[in-house]
Every structure is written in structure tokens, then in C-alpha cells.
Design a protein around this motif. Sequence first.
Motif, short mmCIF file in Angstrom:
data_model
loop_
_atom_site.label_atom_id
_atom_site.label_comp_id
_atom_site.label_asym_id
_atom_site.label_seq_id
_atom_site.Cartn_x
_atom_site.Cartn_y
_atom_site.Cartn_z
N GLY A 8 0.82 -1.20 0.00
CA GLY A 8 0.00 0.00 0.00
C GLY A 8 0.86 1.26 0.00
N GLY A 9 0.19 2.37 -0.23
CA GLY A 9 0.90 3.64 -0.24
C GLY A 9 0.08 4.72 -0.89
N LEU A 10 0.75 5.81 -1.18
CA LEU A 10 0.11 6.96 -1.82
C LEU A 10 0.36 6.91 -3.32
CD1 LEU A 10 -1.31 9.74 -1.66
CD2 LEU A 10 0.97 10.73 -1.30
N VAL A 11 -0.70 7.05 -4.09
CA VAL A 11 -0.59 7.03 -5.54
C VAL A 11 -1.52 8.09 -6.11
CG1 VAL A 11 -2.35 5.22 -5.76
CG2 VAL A 11 -0.67 5.52 -7.58
N GLU A 12 -1.14 8.66 -7.22
CA GLU A 12 -1.96 9.69 -7.86
C GLU A 12 -3.12 9.06 -8.63
OE1 GLU A 12 1.34 13.24 -8.51
OE2 GLU A 12 0.53 12.14 -10.24
N PRO A 13 -4.19 9.78 -8.81
CA PRO A 13 -5.30 9.26 -9.62
C PRO A 13 -4.82 8.84 -11.00
CG PRO A 13 -5.98 11.23 -8.45
CD PRO A 13 -4.50 11.10 -8.22
N THR A 104 -11.77 -19.14 8.11
CA THR A 104 -11.35 -17.94 7.41
C THR A 104 -10.38 -17.15 8.27
OG1 THR A 104 -13.43 -17.79 6.16
CG2 THR A 104 -12.14 -15.77 6.39
N TYR A 105 -9.34 -16.64 7.64
CA TYR A 105 -8.32 -15.86 8.35
C TYR A 105 -8.11 -14.54 7.61
CZ TYR A 105 -7.39 -20.49 10.27
OH TYR A 105 -7.52 -21.71 10.85
N TRP A 106 -7.78 -13.52 8.40
CA TRP A 106 -7.58 -12.17 7.84
C TRP A 106 -6.18 -11.67 8.12
CZ3 TRP A 106 -11.29 -9.55 5.05
CH2 TRP A 106 -12.58 -10.06 5.09
N GLY A 107 -5.66 -10.88 7.18
CA GLY A 107 -4.42 -10.17 7.40
C GLY A 107 -4.70 -8.84 8.08
N GLN A 108 -3.63 -8.08 8.32
CA GLN A 108 -3.77 -6.85 9.10
C GLN A 108 -4.16 -5.65 8.26
OE1 GLN A 108 -1.06 -7.70 7.71
NE2 GLN A 108 0.05 -5.85 7.17
N GLY A 109 -4.09 -5.74 6.97
CA GLY A 109 -4.48 -4.64 6.11
C GLY A 109 -3.33 -3.75 5.69
N THR A 110 -3.47 -3.16 4.53
CA THR A 110 -2.48 -2.20 4.04
C THR A 110 -3.25 -1.03 3.42
OG1 THR A 110 -0.51 -1.93 2.63
CG2 THR A 110 -2.26 -3.34 1.76
N LEU A 111 -2.80 0.18 3.76
CA LEU A 111 -3.54 1.38 3.37
C LEU A 111 -3.15 1.83 1.98
CD1 LEU A 111 -5.40 3.79 4.04
CD2 LEU A 111 -3.40 4.90 5.07
N VAL A 112 -4.16 2.06 1.16
CA VAL A 112 -3.99 2.62 -0.17
C VAL A 112 -4.67 3.99 -0.19
CG1 VAL A 112 -4.55 2.41 -2.61
CG2 VAL A 112 -3.86 0.39 -1.30
N THR A 113 -3.90 4.99 -0.53
CA THR A 113 -4.44 6.34 -0.62
C THR A 113 -4.24 6.86 -2.04
OG1 THR A 113 -3.89 6.78 1.70
CG2 THR A 113 -4.37 8.68 0.31
N VAL A 114 -5.34 7.24 -2.68
CA VAL A 114 -5.28 7.76 -4.04
C VAL A 114 -5.61 9.24 -3.98
CG1 VAL A 114 -6.05 7.54 -6.41
CG2 VAL A 114 -6.04 5.52 -4.91
N SER A 115 -4.59 10.04 -4.23
CA SER A 115 -4.76 11.48 -4.09
C SER A 115 -3.70 12.21 -4.90
CB SER A 115 -4.66 11.88 -2.62
OG SER A 115 -4.71 13.30 -2.47
N SER A 116 -4.07 13.38 -5.37
CA SER A 116 -3.10 14.21 -6.08
C SER A 116 -2.47 15.22 -5.11
CB SER A 116 -3.77 14.93 -7.24
OG SER A 116 -4.89 15.68 -6.79
#
Length: 116
Positions: A8-13, A104-116
Amino acid sequence: VQLQASGGGLVEPGGSLTLSCAASGIVFSRGAVGWYRQAPGKQRDFVARIGSDGSKNYADFVRGRFTISRENDKNMVYLQMNSLSPEDTAVYYCQIESGVTGRTYWGQGTLVTVSS
């Protein structure tokens, strides 16, 4: 069973991002693996799923932009995301359903941010 999501991370539109999820402690090749996401203040939604036979399912909002894949020899599942929009901003979670126990098992999640 542990699931470790990353990428995950910050990415532009309009940009692309690939998420990865590493599984351990489970017979990975026999499990169905999925990605879900949860935007701030909203419920967790299904994104994509790949079965032990390689069959794939996607949420309607994916519209051909996302591709799920897996590497059984590495116990890895991926989510290639293209043409990202701000509406795709969320915490993305990987999930595995054991083909042995059905649990069923879940991971901890990863944040995706889409922003300019």
C-alpha cells in the motif's frame, strides 16, 4: 495462520499499485484467497477472490481495473490495481479460506491512498 499484506501507499489518480499478501501456517494451495477493502466510515467490501483452482471473481466496481493472482509455490497472492481513483482509497485486507478446515483468516491490512 498469518497473513501479511503489503504494497500500500500513496498514488496519484490514474496510477497503479500492486498489493501482496504472504501466507504462512496454512496449506496455501488448497485455500481460496481474497481481497477486501474498507474505506473510512464504511463497511468492509469484497474486492476480488481467487479459488484454489485459479478461478477468479471480482466486485463490479473493479470493472477490469484490478487483477488478482497467486503463486502457490511462494504462498503469495497479489492484487494488481490500475486506473486508480480517489474512491479506491481504503485499507485493503487479504483473506484466506482454508481448503482443509473451512476457517477464514484475515491479514492486518495495508492502506492505499489515491490522491493528487
